[in-house]
Design a protein around this motif. Structure first.
Motif, short mmCIF file in Angstrom:
data_model
loop_
_atom_site.label_atom_id
_atom_site.label_comp_id
_atom_site.label_asym_id
_atom_site.label_seq_id
_atom_site.Cartn_x
_atom_site.Cartn_y
_atom_site.Cartn_z
N LEU A 111 -18.73 53.29 47.16
CA LEU A 111 -18.41 54.45 46.34
C LEU A 111 -17.26 54.21 45.38
CD1 LEU A 111 -18.81 57.35 48.93
CD2 LEU A 111 -20.46 56.52 47.25
N GLY A 112 -16.64 53.04 45.46
CA GLY A 112 -15.55 52.75 44.54
C GLY A 112 -14.30 53.56 44.77
N LEU A 113 -14.09 53.97 46.02
CA LEU A 113 -12.94 54.82 46.35
C LEU A 113 -11.74 54.04 46.90
CD1 LEU A 113 -14.83 57.82 48.00
CD2 LEU A 113 -13.60 57.85 45.82
N LYS A 114 -11.91 52.75 47.09
CA LYS A 114 -10.83 51.96 47.68
C LYS A 114 -9.57 52.04 46.82
CE LYS A 114 -9.79 47.42 49.61
NZ LYS A 114 -10.32 46.05 49.89
N GLY A 115 -8.46 52.37 47.48
CA GLY A 115 -7.18 52.47 46.81
C GLY A 115 -6.89 53.83 46.21
N LYS A 116 -7.90 54.73 46.18
CA LYS A 116 -7.66 56.10 45.72
C LYS A 116 -6.83 56.85 46.75
CE LYS A 116 -10.49 56.03 42.06
NZ LYS A 116 -10.09 56.30 40.67
N ARG A 117 -6.23 57.94 46.32
CA ARG A 117 -5.44 58.77 47.23
C ARG A 117 -6.03 60.18 47.25
NH1 ARG A 117 -0.90 56.26 48.97
NH2 ARG A 117 -0.43 54.29 47.90
N ALA A 118 -6.27 60.67 48.46
CA ALA A 118 -6.95 61.96 48.61
C ALA A 118 -6.13 62.90 49.47
CB ALA A 118 -8.33 61.76 49.24
N LEU A 119 -6.08 64.16 49.06
CA LEU A 119 -5.48 65.23 49.85
C LEU A 119 -6.61 66.06 50.44
CD1 LEU A 119 -3.34 67.26 50.83
CD2 LEU A 119 -3.26 68.18 48.48
N VAL A 120 -6.62 66.18 51.76
CA VAL A 120 -7.65 66.94 52.46
C VAL A 120 -6.98 68.05 53.25
CG1 VAL A 120 -9.58 66.85 54.10
CG2 VAL A 120 -9.04 64.83 52.70
N THR A 121 -7.37 69.30 53.01
CA THR A 121 -6.81 70.41 53.76
C THR A 121 -7.74 70.77 54.92
OG1 THR A 121 -7.84 72.18 52.46
CG2 THR A 121 -5.74 71.29 51.66
N GLY A 122 -7.18 71.46 55.90
CA GLY A 122 -7.97 71.77 57.09
C GLY A 122 -8.45 70.51 57.77
N ALA A 123 -7.60 69.49 57.78
CA ALA A 123 -8.03 68.14 58.16
C ALA A 123 -7.93 67.85 59.65
CB ALA A 123 -7.20 67.10 57.40
N SER A 124 -7.46 68.79 60.44
CA SER A 124 -7.21 68.47 61.85
C SER A 124 -8.47 68.46 62.70
CB SER A 124 -6.21 69.47 62.44
OG SER A 124 -6.72 70.79 62.37
N LYS A 125 -9.57 69.07 62.21
CA LYS A 125 -10.79 69.12 63.01
C LYS A 125 -11.98 69.43 62.12
CE LYS A 125 -9.78 73.96 64.18
NZ LYS A 125 -9.53 74.92 65.28
N GLY A 126 -13.17 69.43 62.72
CA GLY A 126 -14.38 69.84 62.02
C GLY A 126 -14.69 69.01 60.80
N ILE A 127 -15.13 69.69 59.73
CA ILE A 127 -15.51 69.00 58.50
C ILE A 127 -14.33 68.27 57.90
CG2 ILE A 127 -16.33 69.34 56.14
CD1 ILE A 127 -18.02 71.69 57.18
N GLY A 128 -13.14 68.86 57.95
CA GLY A 128 -11.97 68.22 57.37
C GLY A 128 -11.66 66.88 58.00
N ALA A 129 -11.72 66.82 59.32
CA ALA A 129 -11.48 65.55 60.02
C ALA A 129 -12.56 64.53 59.68
CB ALA A 129 -11.40 65.78 61.52
N ALA A 130 -13.80 65.00 59.57
CA ALA A 130 -14.90 64.10 59.21
C ALA A 130 -14.72 63.56 57.80
CB ALA A 130 -16.23 64.83 59.34
N VAL A 131 -14.27 64.40 56.86
CA VAL A 131 -14.00 63.95 55.50
C VAL A 131 -12.91 62.88 55.51
CG1 VAL A 131 -13.06 64.64 53.26
CG2 VAL A 131 -14.76 66.07 54.39
N ALA A 132 -11.86 63.12 56.28
CA ALA A 132 -10.79 62.13 56.38
C ALA A 132 -11.32 60.79 56.90
CB ALA A 132 -9.69 62.65 57.30
N GLU A 133 -12.19 60.85 57.89
CA GLU A 133 -12.77 59.63 58.47
C GLU A 133 -13.60 58.88 57.43
OE1 GLU A 133 -13.19 56.86 61.18
OE2 GLU A 133 -12.66 58.77 62.13
N VAL A 134 -14.44 59.59 56.70
CA VAL A 134 -15.30 58.94 55.70
C VAL A 134 -14.47 58.34 54.57
CG1 VAL A 134 -17.10 59.34 53.97
CG2 VAL A 134 -17.32 60.35 56.23
N LEU A 135 -13.52 59.10 54.06
CA LEU A 135 -12.70 58.60 52.96
C LEU A 135 -11.86 57.40 53.40
CD1 LEU A 135 -11.50 61.91 51.26
CD2 LEU A 135 -13.31 60.36 50.52
N ALA A 136 -11.33 57.45 54.61
CA ALA A 136 -10.58 56.30 55.12
C ALA A 136 -11.49 55.08 55.23
CB ALA A 136 -9.97 56.63 56.48
N GLY A 137 -12.72 55.29 55.68
CA GLY A 137 -13.68 54.19 55.77
C GLY A 137 -14.00 53.58 54.42
N GLU A 138 -13.86 54.38 53.36
CA GLU A 138 -14.08 53.89 52.00
C GLU A 138 -12.83 53.27 51.40
OE1 GLU A 138 -16.88 53.78 50.17
OE2 GLU A 138 -18.08 54.60 51.82
N GLY A 139 -11.73 53.26 52.17
CA GLY A 139 -10.50 52.64 51.69
C GLY A 139 -9.54 53.57 51.00
N CYS A 140 -9.75 54.88 51.13
CA CYS A 140 -8.83 55.85 50.53
C CYS A 140 -7.56 55.98 51.37
CB CYS A 140 -9.48 57.23 50.46
SG CYS A 140 -10.47 57.53 49.00
#
Length: 249
Positions: A3-32
């Protein structure tokens, strides 16, 4: 797909659980590298530690209440380097007009509706100064298929849909994209609680075409794609991910 996200910086709200935590996991896996915001300090800390160890990315934790203007200001300043904002925090209560009182209605909207709008206002200004950015609003399919059993959430989601389309229609002039995602039922703790309290929702869940709710990871994968340059020509668009519910008769 890279996805070309490596090195990008992302702010995710509601990140402690549910969809937010899953978004954090996916973005981290992409190198964000990540800024994770929520009220749950322990859950945030545990998630951050796991993502650092598993994916080797930078993760900064922000324990904030997005209903509080000072917390919003502090978060936007601390995450001023964010290339991506994922607005995800929300807990609008279920119930009919008679069941959701004025205080509960406003409390829910203060986090999800006004929280999204106010944080977007702060982050957008910084993205405009830097000359680029992507904002993804995790909204909800009730905004396009409102129900009386989730009247506060339906109305709030519809407002956020309009907000996303209006801002996303002009934001490309600032080299910023604003898009939205409308999940239907998602297998989270919140959805389980709402289904138990809302017979209409429980009936709809039982009749899903795929025979199940979405997994948080499925929504997170879509959000990551929309945040990436693979979706570079999308703005003012809202993508529904509800297993066909919005198209059913």
């Amino acid at each position: 797909m890279d996805l070309g996200l490596k090195g990008k910086r992302a702010l995710v709200t509601g990140a402690s659980k549910g969809i937010g935590a899953a978004v954090a996991e996916v973005l981290a896996g992409e190198g964000c590298h990540l800024h994770l915001a929520a009220r749950g300090a322990d859950a945030l800390a545990d998630l951050a530690a796991r993502l650092r160890e598993t994916h080797g990315v930078e993760v900064t934790v922000h324990v904030v209440d997005l209903r509080v203007p000072a917390d919003l200001e502090r978060l936007a300043e601390a995450a001023a380097d964010a290339d991506i904002l994922v607005n995800n925090a929300g807990d609008i209560p279920g119930g009919s007009l008679d069941q959701v009182g004025a205080e509960a209605w406003r409390h829910g909207w203060d986090l999800k509706v006004y929280g999204y709008v106010d944080l977007t206002r702060l982050v957008y200004a910084r993205m405009r100064e830097r000359g680029h950015g992507v904002i993804v609003n995790d909204i909800g399919a009730a905004g396009e298929r409102p129900t009386t059993g989730y009247i506060a959430g339906s109305a709030g989601n519809a407002a956020l849909m309009a907000f996303t389309k209006a801002l996303g229609g002009s934001s490309p002039r600032d080299n910023i994209r604003v898009v939205g995602v409308n999940p239907g039922p998602v297998a989270t703790e919140r959805m389980t609680t709402m289904a138990a309290a809302n017979g209409d929702l429980a009936d709809r869940l039982a009749g899903l075409g795929f025979g199940r709710a979405a997994e948080p990871r499925e929504v997170a994968d879509l959000i990551a794609f929309l945040a990436s340059d693979r979706a570079a020509y999308l703005s003012g668009t809202i993508v529904t991910i509800d297993g066909g519910m919005s198209s059913a008769g």
